[in-house]
Write an enzyme that holds these catalytic residues in place. Structure first.
Site, PDB file in Angstrom:
ATOM      1  N   LYS A 159       0.881  -1.188   0.000  1.00  0.00           N
ATOM      2  CA  LYS A 159       0.000   0.000   0.000  1.00  0.00           C
ATOM      3  C   LYS A 159       0.907   1.224   0.000  1.00  0.00           C
ATOM      4  CE  LYS A 159      -4.064   1.727   2.530  1.00  0.00           C
ATOM      5  NZ  LYS A 159      -4.970   1.952   1.412  1.00  0.00           N
TER       6      LYS A 159
HETATM    7  C1  LIG Z   1      -6.576   0.028  -3.690  1.00  0.00           C
HETATM    8  C2  LIG Z   1      -7.334  -0.483  -2.508  1.00  0.00           C
HETATM    9  N1  LIG Z   1      -7.952  -1.678  -2.596  1.00  0.00           N
HETATM   10  C3  LIG Z   1      -8.633  -2.198  -1.558  1.00  0.00           C
HETATM   11  C4  LIG Z   1      -8.745  -1.511  -0.358  1.00  0.00           C
HETATM   12  C5  LIG Z   1      -9.490  -2.121   0.789  1.00  0.00           C
HETATM   13  O1  LIG Z   1      -8.593  -2.531   1.791  1.00  0.00           O
HETATM   14  P1  LIG Z   1      -9.006  -2.583   3.311  1.00  0.00           P
HETATM   15  O2  LIG Z   1     -10.217  -3.431   3.402  1.00  0.00           O
HETATM   16  O3  LIG Z   1      -7.844  -3.188   4.000  1.00  0.00           O
HETATM   17  O4  LIG Z   1      -9.275  -1.192   3.726  1.00  0.00           O
HETATM   18  C6  LIG Z   1      -8.128  -0.263  -0.217  1.00  0.00           C
HETATM   19  C7  LIG Z   1      -8.215   0.473   1.024  1.00  0.00           C
HETATM   20  O5  LIG Z   1      -7.248   0.653   1.687  1.00  0.00           O
HETATM   21  C8  LIG Z   1      -7.404   0.260  -1.318  1.00  0.00           C
HETATM   22  O6  LIG Z   1      -6.805   1.449  -1.238  1.00  0.00           O
END
Ligand SMILES: Cc1ncc(COP(=O)(O)O)c(C=O)c1O
Length: 324
Positions: A159
């Site tokens: 991320k």
């Molecule tokens: C690109 C992306 N995909 C999926 C998610 C969902 O992830 P999470 O459920 O850990 O927030 C996020 C959020 O952070 C994201 O930025």
């Protein structure tokens, strides 16, 4: 989303006032996106404020840092404790949590390695990400013309701040075209995810979601929803899915820390199912919101209580005039 402009932000081990949480314009992260971050939530429960799956979020932060060769001076446990300390310092009962590791001030060559890895944690109160009513009525989305990052270019499992240049293109295109969100495809044309959310489809009672190989961020909410769904007796399949599966699905929804579980009612103006929140989405929402609100027992240890006891939680709520 309005930022509060007040409160405390944790920076390299020190709690500083919101207005003083500044970095130098020559910090590497500003020029090259050399940071990794997390987005988690703290919820108000009858037993006090509780972070949802804080451990997995901070583990993903460590994983992201590892991919980018960032050696953080704080370990995962220290960062988890720092999150709790920052929530306590702000007296929050419910908030969004944003930990960030970034390359700071030293040099401005592309190579980030000479720059320090600095750390910050900020919090704010954040309601429904896709607008009021989205959780009940669903949202209208498009398939974006921007492809998700190709494998072996920007690592999707990390991320990183840089990945959100792609996410921003998706989100801007969707917004200017009048949609709440965009669904991106991977380089092979398979369904991937939203700009900041994972994607699920339901067809004939079976739940489908793209696998990690489809250039998605492996969401913590995605994992939670798959776990809850299997507990409820649903079959969940992680599969490469063609774009048109989304048009013919009975139900489609996004999952994510920000969007939680948000139904999708149209895609490219094609109605999904009957255009309302479907029964599987509703069942998953009931279970998920039951757990995060503390109404359904937390049998998996997904909640980390912020204040040592409910008396402490009440005191903090009083200090903030009742809490969020
Ligand atoms: C690109 C992306 N995909 C999926 C998610 C969902 O992830 P999470 O459920 O850990 O927030 C996020 C959020 O952070 C994201 O930025």
């Amino acid at each position: 989303m309005g930022l509060p402009g007040t409160g405390k932000i944790w920076m390299n081990g020190t709690l500083v006032d919101w207005a003083d949480a500044r970095i130098h314009i020559a910090s590497h992260v500003i020029h090259y996106g050399s940071g990794v971050f997390e987005g988690a939530r703290c919820y108000s429960t009858p037993k006090g404020a509780a972070c949802f799956r804080l451990g997995p979020h901070m583990r993903r932060l460590s994983d992201s840092a590892r991919v980018y060769r960032m050696e953080c001076r704080y370990g995962q446990a220290e960062l988890e404790e720092a999150v709790l300390e920052t929530i306590r310092a702000n007296g929050f009962q419910a908030c969004y949590i944003r930990p960030l590791l970034y390359r700071g001030y030293a040099t401005l060559g592309v190579n980030p390695l000479p720059c320090p890895v600095d750390a910050a944690i900020m919090l704010w109160e954040w309601g429904a990400y896709l607008g009021a009513g989205a959780l009940d009525s669903g949202v209208d989305v498009c398939v974006t013309s921007w492809t998700r990052t190709a494998p072996n270019t920007f690592p999707a499992l990390a991320k990183s701040c840089a990945n959100y240049a792609n996410a921003a293109l998706i989100k801007m295109e969707a917004t200017v075209e009048g949609y709440a969100e965009g669904i991106s495809l991977d380089t092979g044309g398979h369904l991937a995810e939203g700009s900041a959310a994972n994607l699920f489809l339901v067809r004939d009672g079976v739940i489908y979601t793209p696998p990690v190989a489809a250039s998605i961020l492996p969401g913590i909410t995605r994992d939670s929803v798959m776990t809850i769904a299997r507990d409820l007796g649903y079959t969940v399949r992680e599969e490469m899915l063609p774009r048109e599966m989304a048009y013919i699905a009975d139900e489609v929804f996004f999952t994510g820390t920000a969007v939680e579980i948000t139904p999708i009612r149209t895609i490219d103006r094609i109605r999904v199912g009957d255009g309302t929140r479907g029964p599987v989405t509703a069942a998953l929402q009931r279970a998920f919101f039951g757990i995060i609100s503390g109404e359904i027992p937390d049998t998996r240890g997904w909640l980390t209580y912020v204040y040592p006891d409910s008396a402490g939680a009440r005191a903090a709520a009083g200090a903030r005039g009742g809490g969020a």
